[in-house]
Scaffold this active site. Structure first.
Site, PDB file in Angstrom:
ATOM      1  N   SER A  26       0.800  -1.204  -0.139  1.00 35.16           N
ATOM      2  CA  SER A  26      -0.070   0.060  -0.032  1.00 35.16           C
ATOM      3  C   SER A  26       1.095   1.255  -0.109  1.00 35.16           C
ATOM      4  O   SER A  26       0.329   2.317   0.007  1.00 35.16           O
ATOM      5  CB  SER A  26      -0.708   0.036   1.176  1.00 35.16           C
ATOM      6  OG  SER A  26      -0.212  -0.181   2.553  1.00 35.16           O
ATOM      7  N   GLU A  95       7.915  -1.745   9.700  1.00 34.17           N
ATOM      8  CA  GLU A  95       7.379  -3.207  10.344  1.00 34.17           C
ATOM      9  C   GLU A  95       6.927  -3.280  11.577  1.00 34.17           C
ATOM     10  O   GLU A  95       7.331  -4.178  12.443  1.00 34.17           O
ATOM     11  CB  GLU A  95       8.482  -4.305   9.728  1.00 34.17           C
ATOM     12  CG  GLU A  95       8.796  -4.053   8.357  1.00 34.17           C
ATOM     13  CD  GLU A  95       7.900  -4.760   7.283  1.00 34.17           C
ATOM     14  OE1 GLU A  95       6.824  -4.941   8.074  1.00 34.17           O
ATOM     15  OE2 GLU A  95       7.994  -4.346   6.292  1.00 34.17           O
ATOM     16  N   GLN A  97       4.313  -3.820  13.253  1.00 32.43           N
ATOM     17  CA  GLN A  97       3.548  -4.981  13.672  1.00 32.43           C
ATOM     18  C   GLN A  97       4.420  -5.976  14.262  1.00 32.43           C
ATOM     19  O   GLN A  97       3.428  -6.681  15.109  1.00 32.43           O
ATOM     20  CB  GLN A  97       2.608  -5.375  12.386  1.00 32.43           C
ATOM     21  CG  GLN A  97       3.171  -6.201  11.347  1.00 32.43           C
ATOM     22  CD  GLN A  97       4.072  -5.564  10.301  1.00 32.43           C
ATOM     23  OE1 GLN A  97       4.013  -4.171  10.422  1.00 32.43           O
ATOM     24  NE2 GLN A  97       4.849  -6.236   9.368  1.00 32.43           N
ATOM     25  N   ILE A 171       3.045 -14.804  11.741  1.00 35.71           N
ATOM     26  CA  ILE A 171       4.145 -14.466  11.121  1.00 35.71           C
ATOM     27  C   ILE A 171       4.575 -15.287  10.124  1.00 35.71           C
ATOM     28  O   ILE A 171       5.119 -16.479  10.413  1.00 35.71           O
ATOM     29  CB  ILE A 171       5.223 -14.273  12.297  1.00 35.71           C
ATOM     30  CG1 ILE A 171       4.695 -12.877  13.387  1.00 35.71           C
ATOM     31  CG2 ILE A 171       6.318 -13.585  11.807  1.00 35.71           C
ATOM     32  CD1 ILE A 171       5.609 -12.500  14.211  1.00 35.71           C
TER      33      ILE A 171
HETATM   34  N1  LIG Z   1      -0.932  -4.178  -6.190  1.00 34.50           N
HETATM   35  C1  LIG Z   1      -0.162  -3.160  -5.732  1.00 34.50           C
HETATM   36  N2  LIG Z   1      -0.723  -2.154  -5.393  1.00 34.50           N
HETATM   37  C2  LIG Z   1       0.000  -1.090  -5.104  1.00 34.50           C
HETATM   38  N3  LIG Z   1       1.215  -0.883  -5.238  1.00 34.50           N
HETATM   39  C3  LIG Z   1       1.741  -2.208  -5.789  1.00 34.50           C
HETATM   40  C4  LIG Z   1       1.294  -3.403  -6.117  1.00 34.50           C
HETATM   41  N4  LIG Z   1       1.978  -4.163  -6.251  1.00 34.50           N
HETATM   42  C5  LIG Z   1       3.381  -3.450  -6.187  1.00 34.50           C
HETATM   43  N5  LIG Z   1       3.165  -2.281  -5.980  1.00 34.50           N
HETATM   44  C6  LIG Z   1       4.304  -1.611  -5.493  1.00 34.50           C
HETATM   45  O1  LIG Z   1       4.631  -1.527  -4.171  1.00 34.50           O
HETATM   46  C7  LIG Z   1       5.118  -0.094  -3.924  1.00 34.50           C
HETATM   47  C8  LIG Z   1       4.783   0.192  -2.521  1.00 34.50           C
HETATM   48  O2  LIG Z   1       5.803  -0.520  -1.765  1.00 34.50           O
HETATM   49  P1  LIG Z   1       5.939  -0.198  -0.306  1.00 34.50           P
HETATM   50  O3  LIG Z   1       6.067   1.397   0.158  1.00 34.50           O
HETATM   51  O4  LIG Z   1       6.982  -1.138  -0.006  1.00 34.50           O
HETATM   52  O5  LIG Z   1       4.711  -1.027   0.327  1.00 34.50           O
HETATM   53  P2  LIG Z   1       4.381  -1.442   1.748  1.00 34.50           P
HETATM   54  O6  LIG Z   1       5.514  -0.943   2.677  1.00 34.50           O
HETATM   55  O7  LIG Z   1       2.833  -0.870   2.124  1.00 34.50           O
HETATM   56  O8  LIG Z   1       4.299  -3.025   1.653  1.00 34.50           O
HETATM   57  C9  LIG Z   1       4.003   0.637  -4.931  1.00 34.50           C
HETATM   58  O9  LIG Z   1       4.877   2.027  -5.184  1.00 34.50           O
HETATM   59  C10 LIG Z   1       4.331  -0.355  -6.259  1.00 34.50           C
HETATM   60  O10 LIG Z   1       5.301   0.195  -7.095  1.00 34.50           O
HETATM   61  C1  LIG Z   2      -0.356 -10.225   6.217  1.00 29.27           C
HETATM   62  C2  LIG Z   2       0.832 -10.782   6.724  1.00 29.27           C
HETATM   63  C3  LIG Z   2       2.039 -10.276   6.488  1.00 29.27           C
HETATM   64  N1  LIG Z   2       3.284 -10.749   7.214  1.00 29.27           N
HETATM   65  C4  LIG Z   2       4.428 -10.384   6.846  1.00 29.27           C
HETATM   66  C5  LIG Z   2       4.928 -10.570   5.412  1.00 29.27           C
HETATM   67  C6  LIG Z   2       5.949  -9.429   5.152  1.00 29.27           C
HETATM   68  O1  LIG Z   2       7.115  -9.868   5.444  1.00 29.27           O
HETATM   69  C7  LIG Z   2       5.526  -8.278   6.064  1.00 29.27           C
HETATM   70  C8  LIG Z   2       4.706  -6.904   5.734  1.00 29.27           C
HETATM   71  O2  LIG Z   2       5.562  -6.477   4.913  1.00 29.27           O
HETATM   72  P1  LIG Z   2       5.051  -5.110   3.988  1.00 29.27           P
HETATM   73  O3  LIG Z   2       6.284  -4.124   4.199  1.00 29.27           O
HETATM   74  O4  LIG Z   2       3.835  -4.492   4.640  1.00 29.27           O
HETATM   75  O5  LIG Z   2       4.861  -5.425   2.574  1.00 29.27           O
HETATM   76  O6  LIG Z   2       4.667  -9.020   6.981  1.00 29.27           O
HETATM   77  C9  LIG Z   2       2.903 -11.656   8.196  1.00 29.27           C
HETATM   78  O7  LIG Z   2       3.898 -12.011   8.909  1.00 29.27           O
HETATM   79  N2  LIG Z   2       1.844 -11.863   8.758  1.00 29.27           N
HETATM   80  C10 LIG Z   2       0.717 -11.476   8.041  1.00 29.27           C
HETATM   81  O8  LIG Z   2      -0.359 -11.804   8.367  1.00 29.27           O
END
Ligand SMILES: Nc1ncnc2c1ncn2[C@@H]1O[C@H](COP(=O)(O)OP(=O)(O)O)[C@@H](O)[C@H]1O
Ligand SMILES: Cc1cn([C@H]2C[C@H](O)[C@@H](COP(=O)(O)O)O2)c(=O)[nH]c1=O
Ligand SMILES: [Zn+2]
Length: 196
Positions: A26, A95, A97, A171
Protein backbone atom coordinates in the site's frame (compact mmCIF):
# COMPACT_ATOMS: atom_id res chain seq x y z
CA UNK A 1 1.06 18.35 -0.26
CA UNK A 2 -0.15 14.74 -0.23
CA UNK A 3 -0.33 14.32 3.53
CA UNK A 4 -0.42 17.01 6.19
CA UNK A 5 2.80 17.56 8.06
CA UNK A 6 3.46 19.87 10.95
CA UNK A 7 6.11 22.58 10.92
CA UNK A 8 9.14 21.64 12.96
CA UNK A 9 11.56 24.20 14.32
CA UNK A 10 14.62 23.01 16.14
CA UNK A 11 14.72 23.91 19.82
CA UNK A 12 10.94 24.02 20.13
CA UNK A 13 8.91 21.18 21.66
CA UNK A 14 7.73 19.15 18.70
CA UNK A 15 7.21 15.64 20.05
CA UNK A 16 4.52 13.68 18.25
CA UNK A 17 3.52 10.25 16.97
CA UNK A 18 2.51 9.59 13.36
CA UNK A 19 1.24 6.20 12.19
CA UNK A 20 1.28 5.06 8.55
CA UNK A 21 -0.77 1.87 8.19
CA UNK A 22 -2.46 -0.27 5.55
CA UNK A 23 -2.14 -3.56 3.71
CA UNK A 24 0.95 -4.99 2.07
CA UNK A 25 2.02 -3.06 -1.10
CA UNK A 26 0.00 0.00 0.00
CA UNK A 27 3.04 2.31 0.07
CA UNK A 28 3.67 2.42 3.84
CA UNK A 29 7.44 2.16 3.51
CA UNK A 30 7.57 4.65 0.63
CA UNK A 31 5.59 7.19 2.66
CA UNK A 32 7.84 6.56 5.68
CA UNK A 33 10.93 7.08 3.50
CA UNK A 34 9.43 10.27 2.02
CA UNK A 35 8.84 11.80 5.45
CA UNK A 36 12.26 10.73 6.76
CA UNK A 37 14.07 12.13 3.67
CA UNK A 38 12.29 15.47 4.12
CA UNK A 39 13.43 15.50 7.75
CA UNK A 40 17.01 14.83 6.59
CA UNK A 41 16.75 17.66 4.05
CA UNK A 42 15.65 19.89 6.94
CA UNK A 43 18.97 18.85 8.59
CA UNK A 44 17.23 17.14 11.51
CA UNK A 45 18.96 14.18 13.17
CA UNK A 46 17.08 11.07 12.05
CA UNK A 47 17.35 7.50 13.36
CA UNK A 48 15.49 4.54 11.87
CA UNK A 49 14.66 1.22 13.50
CA UNK A 50 13.12 -2.04 12.40
CA UNK A 51 12.55 -5.40 14.12
CA UNK A 52 15.45 -7.82 13.82
CA UNK A 53 13.03 -10.49 12.57
CA UNK A 54 12.44 -8.56 9.31
CA UNK A 55 15.29 -9.82 7.16
CA UNK A 56 13.37 -9.87 3.84
CA UNK A 57 15.39 -7.49 1.65
CA UNK A 58 18.31 -6.45 3.87
CA UNK A 59 19.43 -6.94 7.47
CA UNK A 60 20.34 -3.30 8.08
CA UNK A 61 18.10 -1.29 5.79
CA UNK A 62 14.45 -0.44 5.44
CA UNK A 63 13.63 -1.35 1.82
CA UNK A 64 10.39 -0.70 -0.10
CA UNK A 65 8.91 -3.10 -2.67
CA UNK A 66 10.31 -0.75 -5.32
CA UNK A 67 13.76 -1.21 -3.71
CA UNK A 68 14.12 2.34 -2.36
CA UNK A 69 16.05 2.08 0.88
CA UNK A 70 17.45 3.86 3.92
CA UNK A 71 19.91 2.59 6.52
CA UNK A 72 18.37 1.40 9.79
CA UNK A 73 19.20 -0.28 13.08
CA UNK A 74 17.61 -3.71 13.58
CA UNK A 75 16.50 -4.19 17.20
CA UNK A 76 15.14 -7.19 19.07
CA UNK A 77 12.77 -5.40 21.45
CA UNK A 78 10.99 -2.05 21.36
CA UNK A 79 12.76 -0.89 24.55
CA UNK A 80 16.09 -0.95 22.64
CA UNK A 81 14.80 2.02 20.64
CA UNK A 82 15.11 4.12 23.83
CA UNK A 83 18.92 3.69 23.61
CA UNK A 84 18.99 6.08 20.65
CA UNK A 85 21.51 8.92 20.24
CA UNK A 86 20.97 11.86 22.59
CA UNK A 87 20.68 14.35 19.71
CA UNK A 88 18.06 12.41 17.67
CA UNK A 89 15.10 14.59 16.66
CA UNK A 90 13.15 12.26 14.37
CA UNK A 91 12.66 8.49 14.80
CA UNK A 92 11.34 6.22 12.02
CA UNK A 93 10.11 2.70 12.75
CA UNK A 94 9.15 0.24 9.99
CA UNK A 95 7.38 -3.15 10.17
CA UNK A 96 6.07 -2.07 13.57
CA UNK A 97 3.47 -4.88 13.62
CA UNK A 98 6.28 -7.28 14.57
CA UNK A 99 7.25 -5.36 17.72
CA UNK A 100 6.13 -6.23 21.23
CA UNK A 101 3.26 -4.62 23.15
CA UNK A 102 5.59 -2.08 24.80
CA UNK A 103 6.04 -0.15 21.54
CA UNK A 104 3.22 2.37 22.26
CA UNK A 105 4.81 3.23 25.66
CA UNK A 106 8.22 3.54 24.00
CA UNK A 107 6.81 5.91 21.34
CA UNK A 108 5.02 7.96 24.01
CA UNK A 109 8.30 8.31 25.96
CA UNK A 110 10.13 9.47 22.83
CA UNK A 111 7.37 11.95 21.92
CA UNK A 112 7.39 13.31 25.49
CA UNK A 113 11.11 13.98 25.03
CA UNK A 114 10.25 16.18 22.03
CA UNK A 115 10.99 13.60 19.33
CA UNK A 116 8.87 13.25 16.18
CA UNK A 117 8.11 9.51 15.90
CA UNK A 118 6.92 8.10 12.57
CA UNK A 119 5.74 4.48 12.68
CA UNK A 120 4.77 2.32 9.69
CA UNK A 121 3.14 -1.10 9.86
CA UNK A 122 0.36 -3.48 8.85
CA UNK A 123 -2.89 -2.69 10.63
CA UNK A 124 -4.34 -6.15 9.84
CA UNK A 125 -2.89 -9.64 9.52
CA UNK A 126 -3.85 -12.09 6.75
CA UNK A 127 -7.03 -12.99 8.67
CA UNK A 128 -8.15 -9.35 8.74
CA UNK A 129 -7.45 -9.12 12.50
CA UNK A 130 -5.68 -6.17 14.19
CA UNK A 131 -1.91 -6.76 14.06
CA UNK A 132 0.36 -6.43 17.13
CA UNK A 133 0.82 -2.95 18.64
CA UNK A 134 -0.50 -1.01 15.59
CA UNK A 135 -4.10 -0.47 16.84
CA UNK A 136 -2.84 0.85 20.21
CA UNK A 137 -0.41 3.14 18.39
CA UNK A 138 -3.23 4.48 16.20
CA UNK A 139 -5.13 5.39 19.38
CA UNK A 140 -2.31 7.51 20.82
CA UNK A 141 -1.04 9.08 17.57
CA UNK A 142 -1.47 12.74 16.59
CA UNK A 143 -1.75 11.70 12.94
CA UNK A 144 -2.88 8.39 11.38
CA UNK A 145 -2.49 7.87 7.63
CA UNK A 146 -4.15 4.77 6.18
CA UNK A 147 -2.90 3.96 2.70
CA UNK A 148 -4.37 1.49 0.17
CA UNK A 149 -2.80 -0.81 -2.38
CA UNK A 150 -4.48 -1.72 -5.69
CA UNK A 151 -6.59 -4.90 -5.60
CA UNK A 152 -4.86 -7.41 -7.88
CA UNK A 153 -8.23 -8.89 -8.86
CA UNK A 154 -10.37 -5.87 -9.71
CA UNK A 155 -8.25 -2.72 -9.41
CA UNK A 156 -10.22 -1.19 -6.51
CA UNK A 157 -8.42 0.23 -3.46
CA UNK A 158 -7.17 -2.73 -1.40
CA UNK A 159 -6.91 -2.85 2.39
CA UNK A 160 -6.47 -6.60 2.97
CA UNK A 161 -3.34 -8.73 2.63
CA UNK A 162 -4.58 -12.04 1.21
CA UNK A 163 -2.26 -14.98 1.98
CA UNK A 164 -1.77 -17.25 -1.02
CA UNK A 165 0.01 -20.09 0.75
CA UNK A 166 -1.25 -22.66 3.24
CA UNK A 167 0.07 -21.47 6.59
CA UNK A 168 -1.90 -20.50 9.68
CA UNK A 169 1.11 -18.95 11.41
CA UNK A 170 0.53 -15.27 12.17
CA UNK A 171 4.10 -14.40 11.23
CA UNK A 172 5.19 -15.52 7.78
CA UNK A 173 7.66 -13.22 6.01
CA UNK A 174 7.01 -12.94 2.29
CA UNK A 175 6.36 -10.96 -0.84
CA UNK A 176 4.20 -11.50 -3.91
CA UNK A 177 5.03 -15.19 -3.65
CA UNK A 178 2.92 -15.43 -0.49
CA UNK A 179 0.57 -12.42 -0.41
CA UNK A 180 -1.57 -10.25 -2.66
CA UNK A 181 -3.48 -7.06 -1.81
CA UNK A 182 -7.25 -7.32 -2.23
CA UNK A 183 -10.28 -5.08 -1.71
CA UNK A 184 -13.04 -6.06 0.74
CA UNK A 185 -15.16 -7.73 -1.96
CA UNK A 186 -12.37 -9.80 -3.48
CA UNK A 187 -10.87 -10.72 -0.08
CA UNK A 188 -14.19 -12.20 1.07
CA UNK A 189 -15.07 -13.96 -2.20
CA UNK A 190 -16.20 -17.53 -1.56
CA UNK A 191 -13.95 -19.18 -4.12
CA UNK A 192 -10.75 -17.28 -3.25
CA UNK A 193 -8.99 -18.72 -6.28
CA UNK A 194 -5.49 -17.37 -6.91
CA UNK A 195 -5.24 -15.66 -10.29
CA UNK A 196 -1.73 -15.69 -11.70
N1 LIG B 1 -1.05 -4.27 -6.11
C1 LIG B 1 -0.26 -3.21 -5.85
N2 LIG B 1 -0.80 -2.06 -5.39
C2 LIG B 1 -0.02 -0.98 -5.15
N3 LIG B 1 1.34 -0.98 -5.27
C3 LIG B 1 1.93 -2.11 -5.69
C4 LIG B 1 1.17 -3.27 -6.01
N4 LIG B 1 2.05 -4.22 -6.41
C5 LIG B 1 3.27 -3.68 -6.35
N5 LIG B 1 3.23 -2.41 -5.92
C6 LIG B 1 4.40 -1.54 -5.71
O1 LIG B 1 4.65 -1.46 -4.32
C7 LIG B 1 5.01 -0.12 -4.00
C8 LIG B 1 4.77 0.15 -2.53
O2 LIG B 1 5.79 -0.50 -1.81
P1 LIG B 1 6.00 -0.30 -0.25
O3 LIG B 1 6.06 1.15 0.11
O4 LIG B 1 7.19 -1.12 0.13
O5 LIG B 1 4.64 -0.92 0.34
P2 LIG B 1 4.31 -1.46 1.80
O6 LIG B 1 5.40 -0.99 2.73
O7 LIG B 1 2.98 -0.86 2.15
O8 LIG B 1 4.24 -2.95 1.69
C9 LIG B 1 4.18 0.72 -4.95
O9 LIG B 1 4.73 1.99 -5.18
C10 LIG B 1 4.17 -0.12 -6.22
O10 LIG B 1 5.25 0.20 -7.07
C1 LIG C 1 -0.39 -10.06 6.27
C2 LIG C 1 0.80 -10.62 6.96
C3 LIG C 1 2.08 -10.24 6.58
N1 LIG C 1 3.16 -10.76 7.20
C4 LIG C 1 4.52 -10.37 6.79
C5 LIG C 1 4.78 -10.43 5.30
C6 LIG C 1 5.84 -9.38 5.11
O1 LIG C 1 7.11 -9.98 5.39
C7 LIG C 1 5.50 -8.33 6.17
C8 LIG C 1 4.75 -7.13 5.64
O2 LIG C 1 5.56 -6.36 4.80
P1 LIG C 1 5.06 -5.05 4.02
O3 LIG C 1 6.26 -4.13 4.10
O4 LIG C 1 3.87 -4.49 4.71
O5 LIG C 1 4.77 -5.47 2.62
O6 LIG C 1 4.68 -8.99 7.12
C9 LIG C 1 3.00 -11.66 8.27
O7 LIG C 1 4.00 -12.11 8.87
N2 LIG C 1 1.75 -12.02 8.64
C10 LIG C 1 0.64 -11.54 8.04
O8 LIG C 1 -0.50 -11.90 8.45
ZN1 LIG D 1 -11.06 -6.31 -5.64
Amino acid sequence: MLFSEQNYRRGEFCGSIEVICGSMFSGKTEELLRRLRRAQIAKLNVEIFKPKTDTRYDENAVVSHDLNSIQSTPVETSSSILLLNADTQVVGIDEAQFFDEDLPDVCNKLAQKGIRVIVAGLDMDFLGKPFGPIPALMAIAELVTKVNAVCVRCGSPAMYSFRKVASESKILLGEKDSYEPRCRRCYHMADNVILN
